[in-house]
Design a protein around this motif. Sequence first.
Motif, PDB file in Angstrom:
ATOM      1  N   TRP A 193       0.912  -1.117   0.037  1.00  0.00           N
ATOM      2  CA  TRP A 193      -0.072   0.069  -0.119  1.00  0.00           C
ATOM      3  C   TRP A 193       0.917   1.289   0.118  1.00  0.00           C
ATOM      4  CZ3 TRP A 193      -5.330  -0.738  -0.590  1.00  0.00           C
ATOM      5  CH2 TRP A 193      -5.803  -2.112  -0.326  1.00  0.00           C
ATOM      6  N   ALA A 194       0.388   2.206  -0.533  1.00  0.00           N
ATOM      7  CA  ALA A 194       1.275   3.423  -0.831  1.00  0.00           C
ATOM      8  C   ALA A 194       1.721   4.240   0.446  1.00  0.00           C
ATOM      9  CB  ALA A 194       0.384   4.759  -1.757  1.00  0.00           C
ATOM     10  N   GLY A 195       1.094   4.274   1.618  1.00  0.00           N
ATOM     11  CA  GLY A 195       1.293   4.777   2.964  1.00  0.00           C
ATOM     12  C   GLY A 195       2.455   3.828   3.307  1.00  0.00           C
ATOM     13  N   GLY A 196       2.235   2.765   3.396  1.00  0.00           N
ATOM     14  CA  GLY A 196       3.507   1.902   3.979  1.00  0.00           C
ATOM     15  C   GLY A 196       4.715   2.044   2.873  1.00  0.00           C
ATOM     16  N   GLN A 197       4.628   2.128   1.699  1.00  0.00           N
ATOM     17  CA  GLN A 197       5.997   2.456   0.920  1.00  0.00           C
ATOM     18  C   GLN A 197       6.387   3.502   1.245  1.00  0.00           C
ATOM     19  OE1 GLN A 197       5.792   1.298  -3.073  1.00  0.00           O
ATOM     20  NE2 GLN A 197       3.713   0.424  -3.108  1.00  0.00           N
ATOM     21  N   ALA A 198       5.649   4.819   1.359  1.00  0.00           N
ATOM     22  CA  ALA A 198       5.990   5.976   1.769  1.00  0.00           C
ATOM     23  C   ALA A 198       7.162   6.055   3.175  1.00  0.00           C
ATOM     24  CB  ALA A 198       4.966   7.065   1.778  1.00  0.00           C
ATOM     25  N   LEU A 199       6.413   5.431   4.211  1.00  0.00           N
ATOM     26  CA  LEU A 199       7.182   5.048   5.372  1.00  0.00           C
ATOM     27  C   LEU A 199       8.386   4.380   4.998  1.00  0.00           C
ATOM     28  CD1 LEU A 199       4.354   4.253   8.127  1.00  0.00           C
ATOM     29  CD2 LEU A 199       5.848   6.385   7.796  1.00  0.00           C
ATOM     30  N   ALA A 200       8.534   3.306   4.366  1.00  0.00           N
ATOM     31  CA  ALA A 200       9.604   2.680   4.167  1.00  0.00           C
ATOM     32  C   ALA A 200      10.618   3.404   3.383  1.00  0.00           C
ATOM     33  CB  ALA A 200       9.341   1.488   3.119  1.00  0.00           C
ATOM     34  N   ARG A 201      10.228   4.380   2.187  1.00  0.00           N
ATOM     35  CA  ARG A 201      11.163   5.033   1.767  1.00  0.00           C
ATOM     36  C   ARG A 201      11.638   6.148   2.645  1.00  0.00           C
ATOM     37  NH1 ARG A 201      13.823   3.795  -1.938  1.00  0.00           N
ATOM     38  NH2 ARG A 201      15.401   4.497  -0.489  1.00  0.00           N
TER      39      ARG A 201
END
Length: 219
Positions: free
Chosen positions: A62-70
């Motif tokens: 999901w986009a929010g999780g990817q943003a946090l990971a980045r």
Amino acid sequence: MDPMSESLDPVAFVRAHTALMAPPLVPEIQLHLAVETVAIWEQTEEALGAMGLPPPFWAFAWAGGQALARYCLDNPQIVTGQRVLDFAAGGAVSGIAAMQAGAASVLACELDTFAIAAIEANAAANAVTLETRLGDLVGTDEGWDVVLAGDVFYEDAPARLIGGWLQDLARRGATVLIGDPGRSFLPQDRLDKLAEYTVPVTRDLEDREVRYAKVWKFR
């Protein structure tokens, strides 16, 4: 009674019905992800012998999780040496990123047995160690230094409950980071924006091909 069949190995199911691939925003990480949205949904229902189940959230980046990971990978000082909670982790993309960025430990929690299996499989695929917890941690505090919460503000009542709990953790000194692509119940009035990313997403799930996901911090 747990709906999971005693004869079903959740980790084996995850590996059999997904493919290892890198989410677009974090190519450093490999996750067991669904190749086709409808297919894995139906396979999960068939495996559990139940219809009308919610989507297998663990099978998508999901986009929010990817943003946090980045954000964790690009700003490792946020998590280096810290005890991290990856709340409602899904497949734990942000928790894995935190470990890669130098976190002392990561606890990834979820409500779904399949999600816990996916987290364990994803951690192994990325050669990191995550602690997992099956259950609801809202309202608890085990002294985490950093809390990562991606894509959690979908519905009104749960969002208010989760938001209040995360605010309490921030007040006592935890760094609470939210990854969110514009969900309706995000409490923006209590947050400061730290970063924004353009994230390719699955049209079947998001009804679009791109989300603009932001990383926020509770004041």
